[in-house]
Design a protein around this motif. Structure first.
Motif, PDB file in Angstrom:
ATOM      1  N   MET A 138     -59.906 -60.973  28.541  1.00 50.54           N
ATOM      2  CA  MET A 138     -60.050 -59.514  27.742  1.00 50.54           C
ATOM      3  C   MET A 138     -61.507 -59.381  28.074  1.00 50.54           C
ATOM      4  N   ALA A 139     -62.492 -60.068  28.149  1.00 47.28           N
ATOM      5  CA  ALA A 139     -63.982 -60.232  27.777  1.00 47.28           C
ATOM      6  C   ALA A 139     -64.274 -59.733  29.726  1.00 47.28           C
ATOM      7  N   CYS A 168     -62.269 -59.351  31.864  1.00 48.76           N
ATOM      8  CA  CYS A 168     -61.473 -57.562  32.728  1.00 48.76           C
ATOM      9  C   CYS A 168     -62.470 -57.171  32.557  1.00 48.76           C
ATOM     10  N   GLN A 169     -62.841 -56.151  31.305  1.00 52.66           N
ATOM     11  CA  GLN A 169     -63.200 -55.448  31.385  1.00 52.66           C
ATOM     12  C   GLN A 169     -64.978 -55.387  31.845  1.00 52.66           C
ATOM     13  N   GLN A 170     -65.619 -56.377  31.556  1.00 52.62           N
ATOM     14  CA  GLN A 170     -66.876 -56.883  32.607  1.00 52.62           C
ATOM     15  C   GLN A 170     -66.925 -56.084  33.913  1.00 52.62           C
ATOM     16  N   SER A 171     -65.401 -56.752  33.963  1.00 58.78           N
ATOM     17  CA  SER A 171     -65.846 -56.128  35.748  1.00 58.78           C
ATOM     18  C   SER A 171     -65.554 -54.777  35.725  1.00 58.78           C
ATOM     19  N   LEU A 172     -65.196 -53.932  34.618  1.00 57.82           N
ATOM     20  CA  LEU A 172     -65.077 -52.505  34.278  1.00 57.82           C
ATOM     21  C   LEU A 172     -66.754 -52.122  34.666  1.00 57.82           C
ATOM     22  N   GLN A 173     -67.622 -52.497  34.026  1.00 59.21           N
ATOM     23  CA  GLN A 173     -68.707 -51.544  33.686  1.00 59.21           C
ATOM     24  C   GLN A 173     -69.822 -52.150  34.755  1.00 59.21           C
TER      25      GLN A 173
END
Length: 155
Positions: A102-103, A105-110
């Motif tokens: 989850m982290a 995938c979230q990092q890839s958005l930021q």
């Protein structure tokens, strides 16, 4: 890349195709594992919506029995072969994998990533004896964490 599979599966309200490039054994494993997920959505009030984006599973990471951080590391390597619009199916038994993926995938958005990652399916299920019967000692944990990660196009 063609998504002409003999049949379409619907899991967690998403139509899912398996890429023709997957080996027969990989397709068989994926189908068995996807069968553990609810067919018509996670919520019983949720109706299957075929207008949802179609998921094309291009590759699979079997992280069952691997301790953290190996499922995440194998996921990162496998994502190299996935292009925008395609998905990677990841299964793991380590509970830390859920937070790690989850982290990630979230990092890839930021970041300024040209192909951010969408965590389309993130669900835990109890294993079915049919999934682990080939090697019962290898998978002693009953919980399987399922992830379908889709590479998106930022444009």
């Amino acid at each position: 890349m063609s998504a002409d599979s003999p049949s379409i599966m619907v899991r967690a309200s998403y139509p899912i195709y398996l890429a023709e490039t997957l080996s027969e054994s990989a397709q068989y494993s994926i189908v068995q594992l996807l069968d553990l997920l609810p067919a018509n959505g996670i919520d019983s009030n949720d109706k299957t919506d075929l207008s949802q984006p179609t998921l094309i599973i291009k590759n699979m990471v079997d992280g069952r029995g691997l301790a953290c951080p190996m499922p995440l590391l194998k996921t990162k390597v496998a994502l190299r072969s996935v292009v925008a619009g395609e998905s990677l199916y990841v299964v793991a038994t380590d509970p830390n994998s859920q937070a790690d993926i989850m982290a990630f995938c979230q990092q890839s958005l930021q970041t300024d990533n040209p192909n951010p990652l969408a965590l389309t399916i993130n669900q835990a299920t109890l294993s079915d004896n049919a999934v682990a019967k080939d090697s019962p000692s290898k998978y002693s944990v009953d919980t399987i964490y399922h992830f379908i990660i889709t590479k998106t196009d930022s444009n």
